[in-house]
Design a protein around this motif. Structure first.
Motif, mmCIF file in Angstrom:
data_model
loop_
_atom_site.group_PDB
_atom_site.id
_atom_site.type_symbol
_atom_site.label_atom_id
_atom_site.label_comp_id
_atom_site.label_asym_id
_atom_site.label_seq_id
_atom_site.Cartn_x
_atom_site.Cartn_y
_atom_site.Cartn_z
ATOM 1 N N GLY A 198 -3.965 -20.452 7.011
ATOM 2 C CA GLY A 198 -3.979 -21.886 6.739
ATOM 3 C C GLY A 198 -5.362 -22.467 6.895
ATOM 4 O O GLY A 198 -5.535 -23.590 7.394
ATOM 5 N N TYR A 199 -6.381 -21.695 6.451
ATOM 6 C CA TYR A 199 -7.762 -22.070 6.749
ATOM 7 C C TYR A 199 -8.611 -22.144 5.491
ATOM 8 O O TYR A 199 -8.687 -21.182 4.716
ATOM 9 C CB TYR A 199 -8.390 -21.066 7.715
ATOM 10 N N LEU A 200 -9.230 -23.283 5.292
ATOM 11 C CA LEU A 200 -10.261 -23.471 4.285
ATOM 12 C C LEU A 200 -11.317 -24.354 4.935
ATOM 13 O O LEU A 200 -11.009 -25.482 5.351
ATOM 14 C CB LEU A 200 -9.687 -24.134 3.026
ATOM 15 N N PRO A 201 -12.558 -23.868 5.083
ATOM 16 C CA PRO A 201 -13.533 -24.607 5.897
ATOM 17 C C PRO A 201 -13.787 -26.033 5.415
ATOM 18 O O PRO A 201 -14.024 -26.932 6.232
ATOM 19 C CB PRO A 201 -14.799 -23.744 5.802
ATOM 20 N N PHE A 202 -13.720 -26.250 4.121
ATOM 21 C CA PHE A 202 -14.016 -27.573 3.572
ATOM 22 C C PHE A 202 -13.031 -28.619 4.076
ATOM 23 O O PHE A 202 -13.389 -29.786 4.264
ATOM 24 C CB PHE A 202 -13.999 -27.508 2.045
#
Length: 399
Positions: A198-202
């Motif tokens: 569940g990770y997207l840096p933006f």
């Protein structure tokens, strides 16, 4: 203390031998293919997954490496090679090596200094770099620490024209000498590791610095916009899936900088790029991060080179890990290569010094590979230097 720039390539191997073990007990391996495992041990799972993850099953990434393995170098002997020249000329500028740092987004995911450390490490090794639109530090900040090292700016074309124009104008003003328009990312690829985390840096505010510092972007926000509003605004305009070939005319008229299209695999697309006034192409499948089951970049390279002819700059990325890989790419038609994940692993392990270490190892191996292949210059590398694995064709005469 500023590190000394890299010396002649021949000195790099000597320096690696003389360096010996790190007095503090840490020294990244000189085998760059092992750095991914080392980075895995120091990065949080979400960060490691973001950097190392692939689209779908990872078939494209595997194909990229398998393509290099299908070719073998056939070295020539007794060529009297006493000096080597790794330099190339692109768009009228001489680069000391045929390697650039590929644009990688949100580099503070793997190290607190992010692009600033990466750019400093690249300058230490004498390697040009390409800064991502989605960087964690603004293009002006990066330019300020880059010194005289050549730098290009990679553009993800925003859907809002005023923001696109502002980014280009800022890149021009900050000394970036070429634009790299990435065209294989109208949306993010299906990356199971990122989805599982569940990770997207933006979406956590990382990688937005070029937008949060942009007046045209800020003009679309209320003065009191909080981080969630900024991220939501970025999501609405950060990419432009409606872009078509006809739209490139606007960008061509906007700037005199050379423009390369990154993400080209089909020779007809390479021809279309030239027809729209582009100056070069980068053969790339985004390192296998966009579309699962795509052809390997190296397999596409010869047809793209044939389509554009010998005079048009053609670069490639995706799968480059060793000096011999660089030799193979140049032999099959590339003018230079871009290096991506390995320098991110070096950044994760030791910041600026880690990036410098990765590049020094790659260039040392490239210099040795050039020597052992019987070439005194990268300009001596031709298709005759390669043969399909398991097959050596009959000699076509002494070169």
């Amino acid at each position: 203390m500023t590190a000394k720039p890299a010396g002649p390539p021949a000195d790099l191997v000597r320096e690696l031998y003389l360096a010996g073990p790190d007095p503090h007990g840490f020294r990244p391996s000189t085998d760059l293919t092992t750095l991914q495992e080392a980075a895995h041990k120091v990065l949080p799972p979400s960060a490691y997954g973001y950097v190392s993850g692939d689209a779908g099953t990872g078939a494209t990434r595997r194909a990229n490496r398998e393509a290099f393995d299908r070719w073998r170098i056939v070295p020539r002997m007794l060529r009297g090679i006493t000096r080597r020249d790794l330099s190339v000329t692109l768009f009228g500028s001489r680069l000391t090596v045929p390697v650039l740092l590929a644009p990688v987004a949100a580099q503070t995911v793997v190290h607190p200094e992010g692009e600033l450390a990466a750019v400093r490490g690249a300058a230490d090794a004498g390697v040009p770099f390409v800064l991502s639109s989605f960087s964690s530090h603004s293009m002006e900040e990066v330019a300020a620490v880059a010194g005289e090292q050549p730098r290009w700016f990679q553009l993800y074309w925003p859907s809002e024209p005023t923001v696109a124009e502002s980014l280009v104008r800022r890149a021009e003003a900050s000394g970036y000498s070429a634009l790299v328009l990435t065209v294989d990312s109208p949306s993010f690829g299906y990356r199971p590791v990122d989805l599982d985390h569940g990770y997207l840096p933006f979406l956590h505010g990382l990688g937005l610095a070029n937008f949060t510092t942009d007046p045209a972007f800020r003009a679309g926000l209320p003065p009191d916009a909080d981080e969630s509003a900024v991220i939501a605004h970025w999501v609405t305009l950060s990419t432009n899936p409606a872009l078509t070939w006809d739209g490139l005319a606007w960008l061509r008229e906007l700037t005199n900088l050379p423009i390369l299209l990154k993400g080209i695999l089909h020779p007809d697309d390479a021809r279309l790029a030239l027809a729209q006034g582009m100056d070069g192409v980068i053969v790339s499948n985004h390192g296998g991060r966009q579309l699962d089951g795509t052809m390997a970049t190296l397999d596409c390279l010869p047809a793209v080179r044939a389509a554009v002819g010998p005079a048009v700059p053609v670069l490639m990325d995706s799968g480059v890990r060793t000096g011999s890989d660089v030799i193979k790419a140049l032999a099959l038609g590339a003018d230079a290569v871009l290096l991506g994940r390995p320098y991110q692993y070096g950044l994760a392990l030791d910041g600026r010094s880690g990036v410098r270490h990765v590049l020094r190892c790659l260039l040392a191996e490239l210099d040795l590979a050039l020597t052992l292949s019987g070439c005194g210059s990268v300009r001596d590398i031709t298709g005759d230097l390669l043969a399909p694995a398991g097959l050596l064709t009959a000699s076509r005469g002494d070169a």
